[in-house]
Design an enzyme around this catalytic site. Structure first.
Site, PDB file in Angstrom:
ATOM      1  N   GLY A  52       0.869  -1.174   0.000  1.00 24.46           N
ATOM      2  CA  GLY A  52       0.000   0.000   0.000  1.00 24.46           C
ATOM      3  C   GLY A  52       0.901   1.217   0.000  1.00 24.46           C
ATOM      4  N   GLU A  53       0.627   2.148   0.870  1.00 18.20           N
ATOM      5  CA  GLU A  53       1.468   3.342   0.990  1.00 18.20           C
ATOM      6  C   GLU A  53       2.136   3.295   2.367  1.00 18.20           C
ATOM      7  OE1 GLU A  53       1.720   4.997  -1.861  1.00 18.20           O
ATOM      8  OE2 GLU A  53       3.382   5.921  -0.785  1.00 18.20           O
ATOM      9  N   SER A  54       3.453   3.112   2.363  1.00 18.35           N
ATOM     10  CA  SER A  54       4.139   2.882   3.643  1.00 18.35           C
ATOM     11  C   SER A  54       3.979   4.056   4.608  1.00 18.35           C
ATOM     12  CB  SER A  54       5.621   2.579   3.407  1.00 18.35           C
ATOM     13  OG  SER A  54       6.225   3.576   2.609  1.00 18.35           O
ATOM     14  N   CYS A  84       6.047  -5.475   0.078  1.00 18.11           N
ATOM     15  CA  CYS A  84       6.137  -4.144  -0.517  1.00 18.11           C
ATOM     16  C   CYS A  84       6.144  -3.048   0.557  1.00 18.11           C
ATOM     17  CB  CYS A  84       5.034  -3.972  -1.552  1.00 18.11           C
ATOM     18  SG  CYS A  84       5.489  -2.766  -2.802  1.00 18.11           S
ATOM     19  N   ARG A 115      12.914   2.923  -1.097  1.00 23.29           N
ATOM     20  CA  ARG A 115      11.535   2.997  -1.623  1.00 23.29           C
ATOM     21  C   ARG A 115      11.547   3.262  -3.127  1.00 23.29           C
ATOM     22  NH1 ARG A 115       7.827   7.394   0.949  1.00 23.29           N
ATOM     23  NH2 ARG A 115       6.237   6.365  -0.304  1.00 23.29           N
ATOM     24  N   ILE A 142       5.028  -3.501  -7.865  1.00 23.92           N
ATOM     25  CA  ILE A 142       4.274  -2.250  -8.059  1.00 23.92           C
ATOM     26  C   ILE A 142       4.942  -1.144  -7.253  1.00 23.92           C
ATOM     27  CG2 ILE A 142       2.020  -1.115  -7.864  1.00 23.92           C
ATOM     28  CD1 ILE A 142       0.801  -4.019  -7.729  1.00 23.92           C
ATOM     29  N   ARG A 143       5.572  -0.208  -7.947  1.00 24.15           N
ATOM     30  CA  ARG A 143       6.329   0.858  -7.260  1.00 24.15           C
ATOM     31  C   ARG A 143       7.108   0.258  -6.089  1.00 24.15           C
ATOM     32  NH1 ARG A 143       3.059   4.828  -4.959  1.00 24.15           N
ATOM     33  NH2 ARG A 143       4.893   6.102  -4.907  1.00 24.15           N
ATOM     34  N   HIS A 178       4.402  -8.578  -4.714  1.00 25.65           N
ATOM     35  CA  HIS A 178       3.051  -8.875  -4.211  1.00 25.65           C
ATOM     36  C   HIS A 178       2.660 -10.324  -4.475  1.00 25.65           C
ATOM     37  CE1 HIS A 178       1.601  -4.742  -3.280  1.00 25.65           C
ATOM     38  NE2 HIS A 178       2.615  -4.439  -4.059  1.00 25.65           N
ATOM     39  N   GLU A 180       0.503 -12.122  -3.053  1.00 25.06           N
ATOM     40  CA  GLU A 180      -0.942 -12.346  -2.857  1.00 25.06           C
ATOM     41  C   GLU A 180      -1.739 -12.183  -4.150  1.00 25.06           C
ATOM     42  OE1 GLU A 180       0.795  -9.818  -1.943  1.00 25.06           O
ATOM     43  OE2 GLU A 180      -0.245  -7.981  -2.527  1.00 25.06           O
TER      44      GLU A 180
HETATM   45  N1  GLN Z   1       5.777   2.687  -3.153  1.00 25.52           N
HETATM   46  C1  GLN Z   1       5.032   2.300  -1.988  1.00 25.52           C
HETATM   47  C2  GLN Z   1       5.657   2.875  -0.730  1.00 25.52           C
HETATM   48  O1  GLN Z   1       6.771   3.287  -0.732  1.00 25.52           O
HETATM   49  C3  GLN Z   1       4.953   0.790  -1.876  1.00 25.52           C
HETATM   50  C4  GLN Z   1       4.174   0.248  -3.033  1.00 25.52           C
HETATM   51  C5  GLN Z   1       3.417  -1.006  -2.727  1.00 25.52           C
HETATM   52  O2  GLN Z   1       3.255  -1.414  -1.587  1.00 25.52           O
HETATM   53  N2  GLN Z   1       2.903  -1.595  -3.767  1.00 25.52           N
HETATM   54  O3  GLN Z   1       5.028   2.906   0.265  1.00 25.52           O
END
Ligand code: GLN
Length: 194
Positions: A52-54, A84, A115, A142-143, A178, A180
């Site tokens: 998600g978004e850390s 992630c 990150r 993903i990112r 990911h 999952e």
């Molecule tokens: N780029 C996100 C972060 O730094 C992590 C991306 C993800 O969990 N898919 O939080």
């Protein structure tokens, strides 16, 4: 067996489904609970921190007491998995982006993360990945972060283009991708650590 999935933000439901399937495949009876509040992780045998978004996940788990419960679970040597953003939060050290955003880390994995390490060109991609103890999986990035440094107590489980993307330290797993979204193999290995 009870598995808690930290449910404050990110791809929570996918982890719940994968963990349930993995339990079924292994013939383990138990429950999987997504939680946004304190009180569930402390009563669980294992915990997963999703992607998600850390910055957001970190803020909410430290604010609401979930972070302390995860640390206590680690002290009891229970399995913990971060994928992630979850990997970033489990780390001991972060890069300048982690510092700049004031993201608090759980400091449970003796590693340094970077990150968004694949940059704009490769924000998101899928590749086959060979993971030690688990085998080949389809890995969706993903990112994604990468692991830049590991302590001597940390085992490297997978690399992609020479970059470390999966590690294990005792019963703590950290993955840059990911699992999952594509496979239950990683969750099965995770449950087998219990
Ligand atoms: N780029 C996100 C972060 O730094 C992590 C991306 C993800 O969990 N898919 O939080």
């Amino acid at each position: 067996m009870r598995v808690a999935v930290v449910g404050v933000q990110g791809d929570v439901e996918e982890h719940v489904i994968s963990t349930r399937k993995a339990m079924e495949n292994l013939g383990i009876s138990g429950e999987v609970i997504a939680t946004r509040k304190a009180g569930i992780v402390s009563k669980s045998d294992a915990v997963i921190i999703p992607g998600g978004e850390s910055t957001t996940i970190s803020k909410l788990i430290f604010r609401d007491g979930i972070a302390d419960e995860i640390i206590q679970l680690a002290e009891c040597d229970r399995p913990i998995m971060g994928t992630c953003a979850g990997l970033i939060i489990l780390s001991k050290f972060g890069d300048e982006q982690v510092e700049k955003t004031g993201t608090r880390l759980l400091r449970l994995l003796n590693i340094k993360v970077r990150r968004n390490a694949f940059g704009r060109q490769r924000e998101s991609f899928q590749t086959k990945l060979q993971i030690k103890n688990i085998g080949e999986v389809d890995a969706v990035f993903i990112r994604a972060p990468i692991i830049e440094e590991v302590g001597s107590d940390v085992e490297v489980l997978a690399k992609f283009q020479e970059k470390i993307v999966a590690v294990q330290q005792g019963k703590i797993l950290g993955l840059a991708f990911h699992p999952e979204l594509t496979t239950t193999k990683v969750h099965e290995y995770f449950l087998s650590l219990f």
